[in-house]
Design an enzyme around this catalytic site. Structure first.
Site, mmCIF file in Angstrom:
data_model
loop_
_atom_site.group_PDB
_atom_site.id
_atom_site.type_symbol
_atom_site.label_atom_id
_atom_site.label_comp_id
_atom_site.label_asym_id
_atom_site.label_seq_id
_atom_site.Cartn_x
_atom_site.Cartn_y
_atom_site.Cartn_z
ATOM 1 N N SER A 475 0.808 -1.212 0.000
ATOM 2 C CA SER A 475 0.000 0.000 0.000
ATOM 3 C C SER A 475 0.851 1.277 0.000
ATOM 4 C CB SER A 475 -0.973 -0.038 1.182
ATOM 5 O OG SER A 475 -2.041 0.832 0.969
ATOM 6 N N ASP A 486 9.869 5.919 -10.365
ATOM 7 C CA ASP A 486 9.407 6.694 -11.524
ATOM 8 C C ASP A 486 10.186 7.994 -11.703
ATOM 9 O OD1 ASP A 486 7.546 4.753 -12.072
ATOM 10 O OD2 ASP A 486 5.908 5.767 -11.030
ATOM 11 N N LYS A 500 -1.170 -4.255 -3.327
ATOM 12 C CA LYS A 500 -2.484 -3.716 -2.962
ATOM 13 C C LYS A 500 -2.544 -2.249 -3.373
ATOM 14 C CE LYS A 500 -6.003 -3.089 0.522
ATOM 15 N NZ LYS A 500 -6.312 -1.702 0.144
#
Length: 694
Positions: A475, A486, A500
């Site tokens: 999470s 990224d 998740k």
């Protein structure tokens, strides 16, 4: 009023005081006729239909195809090993297979109740059959016959009649007896334990309530959408409220049902179970005892019933009998773990620092390590205006300052086993390393995408950075790790994360509550964290089987997908060096005793899991058990020998001798995964600086 949940699975966090049973109609001595849906349940079912139609993230139609999913999911809930219903039962149920959509829309709960009551009939027959077999005496069982039992019956044909079920259950009982014999119990103790187990199951069967049927049936409906959408009965909803209040006074473990067992999904960071160093994800709980009291056999119990036994007042001791996941599927050996129930304190979950000293290519380096067990924020102090409120970002900021004073050559953020927490903190922590910019995207059920961003004008730390993750990083951890990847801000190392990437909300009903998925997380690159998680730049061997633990292991898990990115990818500074970094990593860990041990142990576990039949011949079974234990002992001793440690004489001592004592932490230099992370980081610094000089 609805409540947003940042990161919760369909499970209980054990740590709340005992609650009274929700009074509801129960089965009488003459059968299950009294178990009928009431008006409140009918209205609640209609509310669930409407809420899922309007607010679930995917908004799939409630049609014949959905009906088939509900039907198949319901049968799997009631009879996962296809050992209760007969082919004739299934043929009778088939008439409803494509009708559940219409039945639910009209509030007709009759067929759902009928299937469940047939299940109760069949379960009662099986329990009575096993008890009758036990009455004959287990000394009458012939363990010299060359019989086998099929253990994976998820897709087995349904038994054609009761006689075929009798044969299956005769073998199942024989297997149970044999497991206990090999575990060292005598015939009398085995007879008593199994008789008590099945009589208790028969007693609990007679206490079945209509609420039990309603909750199971509506959950089969809700979970056909995704595994985190589920109905909470009034009793379960009250438990959930206590659970989410964070006043945890229990063992700190997240559990879920796994056929006849209750399985540990993860351990709450800094909770009693995690600190004991004696429990691990995928361990199966088979017994629960209060203090020095009698061990209660909980095989075949419902999850909520086991939860009630495990929770209790702060300071009290609970003993758990568990089958370690490392033994799977060899369930002959169990161990007993004593744990003192206590609250999980915020300060124990707080970020901590350590210093890792390494030699690399003949030079000495110092790396800072910041371990973040959870993403936390002291809401009470924050709302009260306390200038010294605790939060992940504030604590990490302070630790960075301290490490920079120590003149560290780089920093490792350790997110292993971090199950998530505050989304706000994950976003703010990202800002410490990237400065101003988007941190995470949240796509709602109406298609609207909200962009969470950090407003810091410049990053707080610009030095070398690596992030260490594993399968239990979930999470909020995945949001942070994904953003670091990224933005090409850090090397991501370790194992594929949990996966998740969904957001749930709680909607109160006239009767109970509905937890439903209404949004999905996306990385700034547009990739979802759902199902796939974050894939590290360089992967380490996993300590848990990813087929057993993780979002992808859950039925009807929502798929991975992507949306439009919100940042333009810069040149990736790591990309030119990744092949060389991986080659150096592979060369280093090929003979590293900890990496070799982890790879070999997982390979053995997966090899054993592929074996779907077990021998019911005692001599063969003992020989197989001895061979498995010899292989496990050899692996453990190979690791010890490579590290210059004393070998073990027998496997049973491993739990006592090989594990750190309570609260004892490995030094950074003794943590193989941390050391390897540091070496990869230093490899990169060396390669990139060499390129810059050219």
């Amino acid at each position: 009023m609805k409540r947003l949940l940042p990161s919760t699975a369909l499970a209980f966090i054990l740590g709340f005081s005992a609650m009274p049973l929700f009074a509801k109609t129960t089965a009488g001595p003459d059968g299950w006729d009294a178990l009928q849906p009431d008006r409140e349940q009918v209205i609640a079912s209609l509310n669930v239909v409407e809420l899922l139609k309007r607010h679930h993230y995917s908004k799939p139609p409630l049609n014949d195809a959905r009906s088939v999913l509900i039907y198949e999911g319901y049968l799997k809930m009631l009879d996962p090993a296809r050992s209760y219903f007969t082919a004739a039962d299934i043929a009778e149920f088939e008439r409803w297979k494509t009708k559940f959509d219409d039945l639910l829309k009209s509030g007709d709960l009759g067929p759902g109740f009928s299937i469940y009551k047939r299940h109760l009939d069949r379960l009662k027959e099986r329990l009575e059959f096993v008890l009758a077999e036990l009455d004959k005496g287990i000394d009458k069982i012939d363990f010299t016959l060359d019989e086998t039992l099929e253990t994976d019956r998820e897709n087995a044909p349904w038994a054609k009649d009761s006689a075929e079920l009798d044969e299956l259950w005769r073998k199942r009982l024989k297997d149970e007896v044999l497991r206990l014999k090999i575990a060292g119990k005598d015939d009398k103790a085995i007879q008593e334990q199994l008789t008590k187990r099945y009589k208790n199951q028969l007693l609990r069967l007679s206490q079945t309530r209509s609420e039990d049927i309603f909750q199971t049936y509506i959950n089969a409906f809700a979970q056909s959408y995704d595994p985190h959408t589920n109905y909470l009965s009034p009793e379960s909803a009250e438990n959930f409220d206590i659970n989410m209040s964070l006043s945890l006074e229990g063992i700190g473990a997240v559990l879920q049902s796994d056929n006849d067992y209750v399985k540990i999904v993860r351990l709450v960071p800094a909770g009693p179970a995690e600190k004991s160093k004696q429990l691990a994800p995928a361990d199966k709980i088979i017994g629960v005892a209060q203090g020095d009291g009698e061990m209660v056999d909980v095989v075949g119990w419902r999850l909520d019933e086991v939860v009630k036994l495990i929770r209790g007042p702060k300071g009290s001791v609970v003993r758990l009998e568990v089958i370690p996941a490392s033994n799977a599927p060899n369930d002959e050996t169990s161990k007993v773990v004593a744990i003192t129930r206590e609250a999980v304190k915020l300060e124990e979950q707080a970020a901590k620092k350590s210093v890792l000293k390494l030699e690399h290519e003949g030079k000495q380096f110092t790396l800072g390590v910041i371990e973040i067990p959870a993403f936390y924020l002291d809401f009470k102090a924050y709302r009260a205006g306390d200038p010294n409120y605790r939060s992940t970002t504030r604590d990490v900021k302070r630790l960075i300052d301290e490490l920079q004073k120590d003149k560290v050559d780089g920093i490792v953020i350790d997110l292993r086993n971090n199950g998530g927490g505050s989304l706000q903190e994950a976003a703010e922590l990202t800002g410490l390393f990237i400065g101003q910019g988007p941190t995470v995207l949240v796509r709602n059920s109406d298609g609207r995408v909200d962009v969470l961003a950090d407003e810091s004008k410049s990053p707080y730390y610009t030095g070398p950075l690596a992030v260490l993750v594993n399968r239990l990083s979930a999470s909020a951890s995945e949001i942070f790790a994904g953003a670091m990847q990224d933005y090409h801000r850090a090397l991501i190392l370790g194992g594929q994360t949990f996966g998740k990437g969904t957001v749930q909300t709680i909607q109160p009903l006239n009767h109970g509550e509905l937890k439903l998925t209404l949004a999905k997380f996306y990385r700034v690159s547009g990739q979802s964290t759902q199902h796939q998680g974050v894939i590290p730049d360089i992967e380490y061997p996993s300590v848990v089987d990813t087929k057993e633990i993780g979002e992808s292991a859950l039925p009807e898990a929502m798929p991975w997908d992507s949306i439009r990115p919100v940042i333009k990818p810069d040149n990736n500074p790591f990309k030119p060096f990744l092949a060389e970094l991986k080659a150096r990593h592979d060369a280093r860990v090929a003979q590293n005793p900890d990496f070799v041990f982890t790879r070999n142990r997982l390979a053995l576990s997966q090899e054993l899991m592929r074996e779907t039949t077990v021998s019911l011949n005692e001599a063969k079974r003992r020989a197989q058990q001895a061979e498995i234990e010899a292989r496990q002992l050899a692996m453990e001793n190979a690791k010890r020998k490579a590290k210059g440690e004393e070998p073990l004489k027998e496997l049973k001592k491993e739990d006592e001798d090989a594990l750190p004592a309570r609260d004892e932490k490995l030094k950074p230099e003794e943590d193989a995964y941390l050391v390897e992370t540091g070496q990869i980081m230093l490899d990169y610094l060396g390669l990139s600086s060499a390129l810059a000089k050219h």
